[in-house]
Scaffold this active site. Structure first.
Site, PDB file in Angstrom:
ATOM      1  CG  ASP A 148     -12.735  37.910   2.399  1.00  0.00           C
ATOM      2  OD1 ASP A 148     -12.231  37.443   1.354  1.00  0.00           O
ATOM      3  OD2 ASP A 148     -13.774  38.594   2.395  1.00  0.00           O
TER       4      ASP A 148
ATOM      5  CG  HIS B 290     -13.174  38.719  -1.763  1.00  0.00           C
ATOM      6  ND1 HIS B 290     -13.761  38.421  -0.555  1.00  0.00           N
ATOM      7  CD2 HIS B 290     -14.180  39.086  -2.582  1.00  0.00           C
ATOM      8  CE1 HIS B 290     -15.074  38.601  -0.646  1.00  0.00           C
ATOM      9  NE2 HIS B 290     -15.352  38.999  -1.864  1.00  0.00           N
TER      10      HIS B 290
ATOM     11  CG  ASN C  93     -22.581  38.693  -5.410  1.00  0.00           C
ATOM     12  OD1 ASN C  93     -23.132  39.594  -4.801  1.00  0.00           O
ATOM     13  ND2 ASN C  93     -21.290  38.419  -5.258  1.00  0.00           N
TER      14      ASN C  93
ATOM     15  CB  SER D 272     -18.039  40.615  -1.353  1.00  0.00           C
ATOM     16  OG  SER D 272     -18.106  39.238  -1.270  1.00  0.00           O
TER      17      SER D 272
END
Length: 424
Positions: free
Chosen positions: A22, A54, A152, A230
């Site tokens: 990430d 994130h 998404n 996520s």
């Protein structure tokens, strides 16, 4: 998800290596004190320190201790050995080459059993891109389980982002606290071959997790709330870690099948939207048996004046107990015509610590072009109580073949925070 029931039995992920690829991590956050066993940045000119937010959020959902909240915001596998690969920049974007290098590091160099990837490319919807191909290759060669965000870009069909499109990936969609599919959660089928995806869902709306001190966004405190597939992905990665700890001899496919076939069904949604169902830790952790997680009949071409032939498939049942297990079988066809999915038998006996199969036939004859899906239900009794499991089934009849896609390298982004705000 019910993770505390596994914790009470010692299922905390101890000894299992899990990688989060990430934007890095804030290693100074109390929830990661002595938890990160290895880290590396694959972003040129940037350290592994998370200045985006994130990566810290997703890593804490997998394996954070919750120390800054008195344990309230503990991750799913709080005693796992956490590996952190920075493959996305401080702006939240990354190149294929960075991600592939991180995947190779996690699977080959660090021998991670589970690799969590809350990222994806919304311009790629097949599995012929370099990252998806690498995922399939590494999974086969190393036995690592890649848990990947669906994306998404939902709720439209065929919006899954690569590498969540890869066959070997355990692809995760998002639901809210009422187990309603999030409006942003990307849906299948996969493009080019119309394969059945995603695989499973998990909580991805209003998820509270760790916040790095390096993010200058005007907020304060050790935790923050985000939405996205996520956020759902590390929940499933953590659940996979718990199973890997309890069953170290299990293969990647065993873990996938168990999580999928013991999930909580969400019958309001097709498997092309929500996979097999929502992950449920107690059912998976204490499972006495499991089934094939999903069966894909694939793409059935159509042309005037022809009728397609029935498609044979098999479902395998695995018995983990010391006694034979007899399962009653049935098909919940949902909105599909009942005759579309038929079983070779309505009962199967699985030997102790063994496997048994049943035939499944998908008959596309007379069906109009479109998606058809079902769940094959199995139930029985063991000395410990009632046993239930299910298998998601899908098939597509189309009027034309899908077109090739150019897998040229492009930027990637985290599957992050689309809900309402348009971020990510």
């Amino acid at each position: 998800m019910g993770a505390p029931t596994a914790w009470a039995s010692g299922g905390t992920g101890a000894g299992v290596r899990v990688a989060v690829l990430d934007t890095g991590v804030d290693a100074t956050h109390p929830d990661f004190d002595k938890r990160v066993v290895a880290s590396k940045s694959f972003v040129p000119g940037e350290s592994v320190t998370d200045r985006h937010g994130h990566g810290t959020h997703t890593a804490s959902t997998v394996a954070g201790t919750g120390a800054a909240s008195g344990g309230q915001e503990r991750g799913v596998a709080p005693e796992a050995d956490l590996l952190v690969g920075k493959v996305l920049s401080d702006q939240g974007y990354g190149q294929d080459s960075w991600i592939i290098a991180g995947m190779e590091w996690a699977a080959r160099s660090e021998h991670a059993k589970v690799i969590s990837m809350s990222l994806g490319d919304s311009s790629r919807h097949g599995q012929n891109d370099p990252v998806s191909q690498t995922l399939n290759k590494l999974s086969a060669e190393t036995g690592a389980l890649f848990v990947v965000a669906a994306g998404n870009d939902g709720p439209r069909a065929s919006t899954l982002g690569a590498p969540g499109t890869a066959d070997a990936a355990l692809t995760v969609g998002a639901v809210d606290q009422n187990n309603q599919l999030a409006g942003f959660s990307s849906a299948g089928p996969r493009q080019l071959d119309d394969a059945l995806k995603p695989d499973i869902t998990a909580p991805g709306v209003g998820v509270m997790a760790a916040r790095p001190q390096y993010v200058k966004d005007g907020s304060e405190g050790y935790y923050t709330s985000h939405d996205g597939t996520s956020m759902a992905t590390p929940h499933v990665a953590g659940a996979a870690v718990l199973l890997a700890q309890k069953h170290p001899e299990w293969t990647t496919q065993d873990i996938k099948n168990t999580l999928m076939s013991t999930s909580m069904r969400t019958p309001d949604y097709s498997p092309y939207q929500a996979g097999a169902g929502r992950v449920t830790v107690p059912a998976a952790y204490y499972a006495e048996a499991f089934a094939t997680g999903s069966v894909d009949a694939g793409l059935v071409s159509w042309s005037p004046g022809t009728e397609p032939q029935p498609i044979p498939r098999k479902i395998t049942y695995t018995n983990l107990t010391d006694s034979p297990l007899t399962l009653d079988l049935s098909v919940d066809a949902g909105s599909s015509p009942a005759r579309t999915f038929t079983l070779g038998a309505d009962r199967v006996t699985v030997p102790a610590h063994g496997t048994a199969q049943t035939d499944l036939t998908v008959d596309p004859k007379g069906l109009a072009p479109g998606q058809y899906a079902a769940q094959v239900m199995a139930s029985g009794s063991s000395p410990a109580g009632h046993v239930t499991m299910h298998t998601a089934v899908g098939g597509l009849r189309r009027t034309r073949e899908a077109q090739p896609h150019d897998p040229s390298e492009g930027p990637r982004r985290p599957a992050h925070e689309r809900r309402g705000s348009g971020h990510g």
